[in-house]
Motif scaffolding. Structure first.
Motif: not given
Length: 234
Positions: A139, A142-143, A146, A164
């Motif tokens: 997570r 990806v954050e 993104a 995302t």
């Protein structure tokens, strides 16, 4: 004399380290193959040891249990996959960075299809072994990536996208050529996907991703719609 003895000991240590890494790599590769085919429940340490060409006792020496070995396989897969996101940085050219990422994911699907299948099987069964990793490390990665894509959009370098979900789209589009290879082969009428099949698939995925972001694709200048012929009637 002492220096020579120390050098000999260092050489022996390096050799031992290389042997250990080679054995460990062979065991992880064998485990990846068996877990991909049989799943966690169906796989056995005996089968993995046999495929790796080592005694079962050696496998247990390196990995104390089947679960420990399974986690090591998953860790290896995720480390490879997450490393490929490093091309996505704020100062990178968006088209170049996204192309590098998609190509890397497609390359891994072609060269390490069993890795993708192990991961897919784990997710389908509820991510019972790596759920915490997904909620934390994945997570965060990806954050962070993104946020870079959102920055590109804010700067007008790409069209606004849901960053995302762009990652979800890339994962699904690239990993399908490993996870559902038999389906793809059945539809295109081939026993196995060739290098040219993977390149064709990669070109298509790149077109989808880059055009979604409003970026030019390779060969766009060849795909331009020709203007209608001039009206010569009077």
């Amino acid at each position: 004399m002492r220096a020579q003895t120390a050098t000999t000991a260092d050489d022996a240590g390096r050799l031992k380290g290389r042997i250990r890494r080679r054995q460990e790599g062979a065991m992880l590769k064998a485990a990846e193959k068996v877990f991909a085919r049989a799943g966690f429940q169906g796989a056995t340490m005996a089968e993995i040891a046999d495929l790796a060409g080592v005694p079962k006792a050696t496998l247990h020496y390196y990995f104390g249990s089947k679960e420990e070995l399974y986690r090591a396989v998953l860790d290896n897969i995720l480390t490879l996959w997450l490393a490929e996101t490093e091309s996505i940085t704020a100062d990178a050219d968006p088209a170049t960075a996204l192309t590098a990422y998609v190509r890397a994911k497609m390359r891994l699907s072609a060269r390490r299809p069993d890795a993708s299948r192990v991961f897919a099987n784990e997710i389908v069964h509820g991510a019972t072994h790596i759920g915490e990793y997904l909620r934390t490390e994945l997570r965060k990665t990806v954050e962070a990536r993104a946020a870079v894509i959102d920055q590109w959009a804010a700067e007008g370098r790409i069209l606004p996208v849901d960053a995302t979900h762009l990652f979800f789209t890339i994962w699904a589009a690239t990993q399908t050529y490993a996870d559902f290879e038999s389906q793809v082969c059945a539809v295109i009428g081939k026993p196995r996907l060739s290098a040219s099949d993977h390149e064709r698939a990669c070109a298509h995925v790149l077109t989808v991703v880059l055009r979604t972001c409003g970026l030019p694709c390779a060969g766009d200048h060849l795909r331009q719609v020709a203007p209608p012929p001039a009206n010569t009637t009077h």
